[in-house]
Design a protein around this motif. Structure first.
Motif, PDB file in Angstrom:
ATOM      1  N   MET A 139       0.847  -1.175   0.000  1.00 14.61           N
ATOM      2  CA  MET A 139       0.000   0.000   0.000  1.00 14.61           C
ATOM      3  C   MET A 139       0.892   1.238   0.000  1.00 14.61           C
ATOM      4  O   MET A 139       1.854   1.319   0.751  1.00 14.61           O
ATOM      5  CB  MET A 139      -0.910   0.011   1.226  1.00 14.61           C
ATOM      6  CG  MET A 139      -1.647   1.346   1.389  1.00 14.61           C
ATOM      7  SD  MET A 139      -2.674   1.448   2.867  1.00 14.61           S
ATOM      8  CE  MET A 139      -4.128   0.691   2.238  1.00 14.61           C
TER       9      MET A 139
ATOM     10  N   ASP B  37      -1.515  -4.399   2.539  1.00  8.92           N
ATOM     11  CA  ASP B  37      -2.576  -3.385   2.465  1.00  8.92           C
ATOM     12  C   ASP B  37      -3.307  -3.253   3.801  1.00  8.92           C
ATOM     13  O   ASP B  37      -3.658  -2.158   4.215  1.00  8.92           O
ATOM     14  CB  ASP B  37      -3.585  -3.725   1.366  1.00  8.92           C
ATOM     15  CG  ASP B  37      -3.029  -3.483  -0.027  1.00  8.92           C
ATOM     16  OD1 ASP B  37      -1.963  -2.843  -0.160  1.00  8.92           O
ATOM     17  OD2 ASP B  37      -3.679  -3.935  -0.999  1.00  8.92           O
TER      18      ASP B  37
ATOM     19  N   SER C 182      -2.813   9.505   4.409  1.00  7.31           N
ATOM     20  CA  SER C 182      -3.850   8.953   3.543  1.00  7.31           C
ATOM     21  C   SER C 182      -3.248   7.974   2.541  1.00  7.31           C
ATOM     22  O   SER C 182      -2.059   8.048   2.214  1.00  7.31           O
ATOM     23  CB  SER C 182      -4.579  10.064   2.789  1.00  7.31           C
ATOM     24  OG  SER C 182      -3.681  10.799   1.993  1.00  7.31           O
ATOM     25  N   GLU C 183      -4.087   7.075   2.068  1.00  2.52           N
ATOM     26  CA  GLU C 183      -3.661   6.125   1.049  1.00  2.52           C
ATOM     27  C   GLU C 183      -3.550   6.855  -0.284  1.00  2.52           C
ATOM     28  O   GLU C 183      -4.376   7.713  -0.601  1.00  2.52           O
ATOM     29  CB  GLU C 183      -4.667   4.984   0.925  1.00  2.52           C
ATOM     30  CG  GLU C 183      -4.307   3.980  -0.137  1.00  2.52           C
ATOM     31  CD  GLU C 183      -5.321   2.857  -0.281  1.00  2.52           C
ATOM     32  OE1 GLU C 183      -5.110   2.013  -1.163  1.00  2.52           O
ATOM     33  OE2 GLU C 183      -6.303   2.819   0.481  1.00  2.52           O
TER      34      GLU C 183
ATOM     35  N   GLU D 238      -3.973   6.497  -4.120  1.00  4.24           N
ATOM     36  CA  GLU D 238      -4.608   5.617  -5.086  1.00  4.24           C
ATOM     37  C   GLU D 238      -3.897   5.729  -6.420  1.00  4.24           C
ATOM     38  O   GLU D 238      -3.729   6.819  -6.950  1.00  4.24           O
ATOM     39  CB  GLU D 238      -6.081   5.977  -5.244  1.00  4.24           C
ATOM     40  CG  GLU D 238      -6.886   5.700  -3.993  1.00  4.24           C
ATOM     41  CD  GLU D 238      -8.357   5.951  -4.192  1.00  4.24           C
ATOM     42  OE1 GLU D 238      -8.841   5.786  -5.332  1.00  4.24           O
ATOM     43  OE2 GLU D 238      -9.017   6.321  -3.219  1.00  4.24           O
ATOM     44  N   TYR D 239      -3.470   4.601  -6.952  1.00  6.13           N
ATOM     45  CA  TYR D 239      -2.798   4.549  -8.242  1.00  6.13           C
ATOM     46  C   TYR D 239      -3.845   4.574  -9.334  1.00  6.13           C
ATOM     47  O   TYR D 239      -4.779   3.784  -9.333  1.00  6.13           O
ATOM     48  CB  TYR D 239      -1.951   3.273  -8.331  1.00  6.13           C
ATOM     49  CG  TYR D 239      -1.319   3.062  -9.679  1.00  6.13           C
ATOM     50  CD1 TYR D 239      -0.289   3.892 -10.113  1.00  6.13           C
ATOM     51  CD2 TYR D 239      -1.753   2.053 -10.517  1.00  6.13           C
ATOM     52  CE1 TYR D 239       0.296   3.706 -11.353  1.00  6.13           C
ATOM     53  CE2 TYR D 239      -1.168   1.863 -11.759  1.00  6.13           C
ATOM     54  CZ  TYR D 239      -0.152   2.689 -12.171  1.00  6.13           C
ATOM     55  OH  TYR D 239       0.425   2.504 -13.383  1.00  6.13           O
ATOM     56  N   ARG D 240      -3.683   5.501 -10.259  1.00  2.82           N
ATOM     57  CA  ARG D 240      -4.618   5.611 -11.372  1.00  2.82           C
ATOM     58  C   ARG D 240      -3.847   5.466 -12.686  1.00  2.82           C
ATOM     59  O   ARG D 240      -3.227   6.419 -13.149  1.00  2.82           O
ATOM     60  CB  ARG D 240      -5.318   6.969 -11.345  1.00  2.82           C
ATOM     61  CG  ARG D 240      -6.175   7.136 -10.114  1.00  2.82           C
ATOM     62  CD  ARG D 240      -6.902   8.437 -10.155  1.00  2.82           C
ATOM     63  NE  ARG D 240      -7.614   8.634  -8.917  1.00  2.82           N
ATOM     64  CZ  ARG D 240      -8.127   9.787  -8.551  1.00  2.82           C
ATOM     65  NH1 ARG D 240      -8.017  10.829  -9.319  1.00  2.82           N
ATOM     66  NH2 ARG D 240      -8.754   9.874  -7.404  1.00  2.82           N
TER      67      ARG D 240
END
Length: 86
Positions: free
Chosen positions: A1, A52, A75-76, A78-80
């Protein structure tokens, strides 16, 4: 993560971030973002954790924690993949 930490004190080092996150699980990397010209901290860091579930627990427990006189935001990331298309 992948985890993003912001509002860090300029005194915080990579080793401090690693110590902060290590109780939650195994860390792949912990890096404070630095200015490429003068090497000073930009007040933000990234942590990559193997699990994760452990990363999610770290985010939950460390968000809004007071570190070196500053309340950090955790904060996490996010992979986009679409952001990296040509």
């Amino acid at each position: 993560m992948n985890i993003h930490i912001s509002n860090l004190s300029l005194n915080v080092m990579d080793t401090d971030i690693r110590k902060l996150f290590s109780p939650f699980g195994e860390i792949i990397s912990a890096v404070v973002v630095r200015d490429q010209f003068n090497g000073r901290s930009k007040g933000t860091a990234f942590v990559d954790m193997i699990s994760d579930a452990q990363g999610a627990e770290a985010v939950k427990m460390l968000h809004n924690t007071l570190i070196d006189g500053k309340k950090i935001s955790v904060s996490e990331v996010e992979y986009r993949p679409e952001r990296f298309k040509n």
